[in-house]
Design a protein around this motif. Structure first.
Motif, PDB file in Angstrom:
ATOM      1  N   ARG A  19     -30.526 -14.192 -66.966  1.00 46.22           N
ATOM      2  CA  ARG A  19     -30.762 -13.754 -65.582  1.00 46.22           C
ATOM      3  C   ARG A  19     -30.478 -14.876 -64.595  1.00 46.22           C
ATOM      4  O   ARG A  19     -29.923 -14.647 -63.523  1.00 46.22           O
ATOM      5  N   VAL A  20     -30.850 -16.103 -64.963  1.00 46.31           N
ATOM      6  CA  VAL A  20     -30.548 -17.246 -64.099  1.00 46.31           C
ATOM      7  C   VAL A  20     -29.038 -17.395 -63.941  1.00 46.31           C
ATOM      8  O   VAL A  20     -28.525 -17.646 -62.843  1.00 46.31           O
ATOM      9  N   TYR A  21     -28.325 -17.216 -65.046  1.00 48.20           N
ATOM     10  CA  TYR A  21     -26.864 -17.352 -65.020  1.00 48.20           C
ATOM     11  C   TYR A  21     -26.222 -16.285 -64.134  1.00 48.20           C
ATOM     12  O   TYR A  21     -25.250 -16.558 -63.418  1.00 48.20           O
ATOM     13  N   LEU A 116     -28.965  -5.794 -68.588  1.00 50.07           N
ATOM     14  CA  LEU A 116     -28.264  -6.777 -69.415  1.00 50.07           C
ATOM     15  C   LEU A 116     -29.223  -7.842 -69.937  1.00 50.07           C
ATOM     16  O   LEU A 116     -29.076  -8.324 -71.070  1.00 50.07           O
ATOM     17  N   VAL A 117     -30.208  -8.203 -69.128  1.00 53.08           N
ATOM     18  CA  VAL A 117     -31.224  -9.160 -69.575  1.00 53.08           C
ATOM     19  C   VAL A 117     -32.030  -8.572 -70.731  1.00 53.08           C
ATOM     20  O   VAL A 117     -32.293  -9.252 -71.736  1.00 53.08           O
ATOM     21  N   ILE A 118     -32.426  -7.307 -70.609  1.00 52.44           N
ATOM     22  CA  ILE A 118     -33.165  -6.654 -71.695  1.00 52.44           C
ATOM     23  C   ILE A 118     -32.329  -6.633 -72.969  1.00 52.44           C
ATOM     24  O   ILE A 118     -32.823  -6.929 -74.066  1.00 52.44           O
ATOM     25  N   LEU A 119     -31.049  -6.293 -72.843  1.00 52.56           N
ATOM     26  CA  LEU A 119     -30.171  -6.242 -74.012  1.00 52.56           C
ATOM     27  C   LEU A 119     -30.027  -7.619 -74.650  1.00 52.56           C
ATOM     28  O   LEU A 119     -30.079  -7.753 -75.885  1.00 52.56           O
ATOM     29  N   THR A 120     -29.859  -8.654 -73.826  1.00 56.20           N
ATOM     30  CA  THR A 120     -29.738 -10.014 -74.355  1.00 56.20           C
ATOM     31  C   THR A 120     -30.991 -10.421 -75.118  1.00 56.20           C
ATOM     32  O   THR A 120     -30.914 -10.909 -76.256  1.00 56.20           O
ATOM     33  N   VAL A 137     -29.850 -17.948 -81.473  1.00 58.35           N
ATOM     34  CA  VAL A 137     -29.255 -18.778 -80.420  1.00 58.35           C
ATOM     35  C   VAL A 137     -27.769 -18.464 -80.265  1.00 58.35           C
ATOM     36  O   VAL A 137     -27.256 -18.325 -79.143  1.00 58.35           O
ATOM     37  N   VAL A 138     -27.069 -18.328 -81.393  1.00 54.76           N
ATOM     38  CA  VAL A 138     -25.637 -18.010 -81.350  1.00 54.76           C
ATOM     39  C   VAL A 138     -25.413 -16.664 -80.667  1.00 54.76           C
ATOM     40  O   VAL A 138     -24.534 -16.518 -79.801  1.00 54.76           O
ATOM     41  N   VAL A 139     -26.217 -15.671 -81.038  1.00 53.52           N
ATOM     42  CA  VAL A 139     -26.098 -14.352 -80.420  1.00 53.52           C
ATOM     43  C   VAL A 139     -26.411 -14.427 -78.929  1.00 53.52           C
ATOM     44  O   VAL A 139     -25.772 -13.766 -78.106  1.00 53.52           O
ATOM     45  N   GLY A 140     -27.384 -15.270 -78.569  1.00 52.68           N
ATOM     46  CA  GLY A 140     -27.736 -15.418 -77.164  1.00 52.68           C
ATOM     47  C   GLY A 140     -26.585 -15.943 -76.331  1.00 52.68           C
ATOM     48  O   GLY A 140     -26.303 -15.426 -75.243  1.00 52.68           O
ATOM     49  N   PHE A 141     -25.888 -16.950 -76.837  1.00 55.14           N
ATOM     50  CA  PHE A 141     -24.759 -17.495 -76.083  1.00 55.14           C
ATOM     51  C   PHE A 141     -23.578 -16.521 -76.077  1.00 55.14           C
ATOM     52  O   PHE A 141     -22.814 -16.466 -75.109  1.00 55.14           O
ATOM     53  N   PHE A 142     -23.445 -15.741 -77.149  1.00 61.30           N
ATOM     54  CA  PHE A 142     -22.423 -14.689 -77.139  1.00 61.30           C
ATOM     55  C   PHE A 142     -22.743 -13.655 -76.061  1.00 61.30           C
ATOM     56  O   PHE A 142     -21.842 -13.166 -75.367  1.00 61.30           O
ATOM     57  N   CYS A 143     -24.018 -13.335 -75.901  1.00 60.02           N
ATOM     58  CA  CYS A 143     -24.426 -12.386 -74.859  1.00 60.02           C
ATOM     59  C   CYS A 143     -24.157 -12.947 -73.466  1.00 60.02           C
ATOM     60  O   CYS A 143     -23.816 -12.197 -72.545  1.00 60.02           O
ATOM     61  N   LEU A 144     -24.304 -14.265 -73.296  1.00 57.86           N
ATOM     62  CA  LEU A 144     -23.989 -14.871 -72.003  1.00 57.86           C
ATOM     63  C   LEU A 144     -22.512 -14.691 -71.667  1.00 57.86           C
ATOM     64  O   LEU A 144     -22.156 -14.422 -70.514  1.00 57.86           O
ATOM     65  N   LEU A 145     -21.654 -14.832 -72.675  1.00 58.87           N
ATOM     66  CA  LEU A 145     -20.228 -14.589 -72.450  1.00 58.87           C
ATOM     67  C   LEU A 145     -19.980 -13.122 -72.110  1.00 58.87           C
ATOM     68  O   LEU A 145     -19.156 -12.798 -71.243  1.00 58.87           O
ATOM     69  N   LEU A 146     -20.709 -12.237 -72.781  1.00 55.53           N
ATOM     70  CA  LEU A 146     -20.583 -10.810 -72.494  1.00 55.53           C
ATOM     71  C   LEU A 146     -21.059 -10.502 -71.079  1.00 55.53           C
ATOM     72  O   LEU A 146     -20.442  -9.701 -70.362  1.00 55.53           O
ATOM     73  N   ASP A 147     -22.139 -11.158 -70.664  1.00 58.23           N
ATOM     74  CA  ASP A 147     -22.638 -10.974 -69.297  1.00 58.23           C
ATOM     75  C   ASP A 147     -21.598 -11.416 -68.274  1.00 58.23           C
ATOM     76  O   ASP A 147     -21.442 -10.786 -67.219  1.00 58.23           O
ATOM     77  N   SER A 152     -17.688  -9.901 -63.860  1.00 57.97           N
ATOM     78  CA  SER A 152     -16.381  -9.976 -63.212  1.00 57.97           C
ATOM     79  C   SER A 152     -15.773  -8.587 -63.114  1.00 57.97           C
ATOM     80  O   SER A 152     -15.860  -7.786 -64.043  1.00 57.97           O
ATOM     81  N   GLY A 153     -15.178  -8.313 -61.988  1.00 56.55           N
ATOM     82  CA  GLY A 153     -14.510  -7.030 -61.781  1.00 56.55           C
ATOM     83  C   GLY A 153     -13.219  -7.245 -61.012  1.00 56.55           C
ATOM     84  O   GLY A 153     -12.869  -8.365 -60.632  1.00 56.55           O
ATOM     85  N   LYS A 154     -12.514  -6.172 -60.770  1.00 53.94           N
ATOM     86  CA  LYS A 154     -11.259  -6.278 -60.045  1.00 53.94           C
ATOM     87  C   LYS A 154     -11.510  -6.484 -58.557  1.00 53.94           C
ATOM     88  O   LYS A 154     -12.557  -6.127 -58.028  1.00 53.94           O
ATOM     89  N   SER A 155     -10.520  -7.068 -57.915  1.00 54.07           N
ATOM     90  CA  SER A 155     -10.596  -7.318 -56.479  1.00 54.07           C
ATOM     91  C   SER A 155      -9.369  -6.717 -55.799  1.00 54.07           C
ATOM     92  O   SER A 155      -8.464  -6.186 -56.459  1.00 54.07           O
ATOM     93  N   ILE A 156      -9.341  -6.817 -54.476  1.00 54.32           N
ATOM     94  CA  ILE A 156      -8.247  -6.222 -53.705  1.00 54.32           C
ATOM     95  C   ILE A 156      -6.892  -6.799 -54.120  1.00 54.32           C
ATOM     96  O   ILE A 156      -5.876  -6.100 -54.124  1.00 54.32           O
ATOM     97  N   GLY A 157      -6.879  -8.078 -54.497  1.00 55.09           N
ATOM     98  CA  GLY A 157      -5.627  -8.696 -54.911  1.00 55.09           C
ATOM     99  C   GLY A 157      -4.995  -8.045 -56.126  1.00 55.09           C
ATOM    100  O   GLY A 157      -3.787  -8.176 -56.341  1.00 55.09           O
ATOM    101  N   HIS A 158      -5.791  -7.329 -56.936  1.00 61.04           N
ATOM    102  CA  HIS A 158      -5.255  -6.654 -58.119  1.00 61.04           C
ATOM    103  C   HIS A 158      -4.532  -5.354 -57.769  1.00 61.04           C
ATOM    104  O   HIS A 158      -3.703  -4.882 -58.555  1.00 61.04           O
ATOM    105  N   ILE A 159      -4.854  -4.774 -56.629  1.00 58.81           N
ATOM    106  CA  ILE A 159      -4.320  -3.441 -56.337  1.00 58.81           C
ATOM    107  C   ILE A 159      -3.438  -3.394 -55.091  1.00 58.81           C
ATOM    108  O   ILE A 159      -2.839  -2.355 -54.812  1.00 58.81           O
ATOM    109  N   ALA A 160      -3.353  -4.501 -54.345  1.00 62.92           N
ATOM    110  CA  ALA A 160      -2.590  -4.457 -53.091  1.00 62.92           C
ATOM    111  C   ALA A 160      -1.898  -5.778 -52.823  1.00 62.92           C
ATOM    112  O   ALA A 160      -2.384  -6.844 -53.215  1.00 62.92           O
ATOM    113  N   GLU A 161      -0.764  -5.686 -52.156  1.00 66.02           N
ATOM    114  CA  GLU A 161      -0.076  -6.863 -51.635  1.00 66.02           C
ATOM    115  C   GLU A 161      -0.508  -7.059 -50.183  1.00 66.02           C
ATOM    116  O   GLU A 161      -0.594  -6.096 -49.421  1.00 66.02           O
TER     117      GLU A 161
END
Length: 294
Positions: A19-21, A116-120, A137-147, A152-161
């Motif tokens: 959650r802090v991350y 996502l915090v509950i799932l982690t 611990v390994v699973v926890g850091f894998f979940c941080l990467l998943l988080d 991250s999501g798409k932005s206007i730069g992905h769909i428009a010039e």
């Protein structure tokens, strides 16, 4: 230390770290620092605790304890409602408001990240209880990467010039390039717009992008983020100086008119590229069955 105690403790710690991350105060300054952050960190700790105790509770056949997860779901739905209500009230004082779609997207994000915090915490607790703390611990850091992926999501730069376009008048009509923006009658306002105004045109890359850019909430989000960073040269009660985004109905291009305090075209292009695409604005007509027939 008993196995379930290790599982609960490790689940809470790594869930809270998740959650802090995921809690970041960026240029929009939301959540506000420090009180807004304290609220969401406290809710994150509660979410991590709920996820961490679920596995030991199931292992001990204490099924009553697991029902707290359903209460948590209701609680976090209330968090979404709280964020929506708070941001809607704050939006009334903005010179260029976020708009309802942007607010709903922010509220949805805060609710989703608690899940996502509950799932982690749940996964860390499970692997710690069933295997070994280091596995947790390994699973926890894998979940941080998943988080991070979910953050991250798409932005206007992905769909428009995005390109610069001149701001000019034809009579009383304000244009950005060849796109009509609005009618400005007073010559004083026209002169101010010509001096301070900045114009850009967004050209959609495909049919799906064209529909997304036509969404009023998405266009309002672009205007809000642009004026948050570049400022806006207006005050309340000056409707002729309101930044606007208008759609060219012929080809789906969007003309963006800004009155920034920092008139920097390079900054404007880069920041608009980074404006997030709102989930409520996403449309994919190209995937419709009628458009895939040959």
């Amino acid at each position: 230390m008993a196995p379930y105690q290790q599982a609960v403790l490790l689940g809470i710690v790594l869930g809270f770290l998740a959650r802090v991350y995921m809690l970041r105060t960026d240029y929009r300054q939301y959540p506000t620092y420090p009180h807004g952050r304290i609220i969401h960190l406290a809710l994150g700790f509660i979410a991590a605790s709920l996820g961490a105790v679920a596995v030991p509770a199931l292992a001990e056949r204490d099924f009553t304890a697991v029902t707290f997860l359903t209460l948590a779901a209701q609680q976090f739905r209330d968090v979404r409602n709280m964020e929506r209500e708070m941001l809607s009230k704050m939006d009334r004082d903005e010179l260029v408001p976020r708009g309802a779609s942007y607010i709903e997207g922010i509220a949805m994000v805060f609710e989703g990240r608690n899940y996502l915090v509950i799932l982690t915490a749940l996964l860390v607790s499970m692997f710690t209880y069933l295997f070994h703390p280091w596995m947790g611990v390994v699973v926890g850091f894998f979940c941080l990467l998943l988080d991070r992926i979910f953050m991250s999501g798409k932005s206007i730069g992905h769909i428009a010039e995005i390109q610069e376009a001149p701001v000019h008048f034809k009579g009383a009509l304000l244009y950005v390039g060849d796109i009509v923006i609005m009618n400005v009658g007073l010559s004083a306002n026209q002169n101010l717009i010509l001096e301070k105004g900045l114009g850009l045109i967004l050209k959609p890359k495909n049919q799906d992008a064209r529909i997304t850019l036509s969404h009023l909430g998405q266009r309002q989000a672009i205007l809000h983020d642009a004026t948050t960073i570049l400022g806006v040269y207006r005050d309340a009660g000056t409707p002729a100086l309101v930044p606007m985004a208008k759609l060219d109905l012929e080809d789906g291009r969007v003309g963006i008119f800004l009155l920034p305090q920092d008139k920097n075209i390079e900054k404007a292009v880069q920041l608009i590229k980074r404006v997030p695409i709102l989930e409520s604005a996403v449309r994919r007509p190209s995937q419709a069955a009628v458009n895939q027939r040959r």
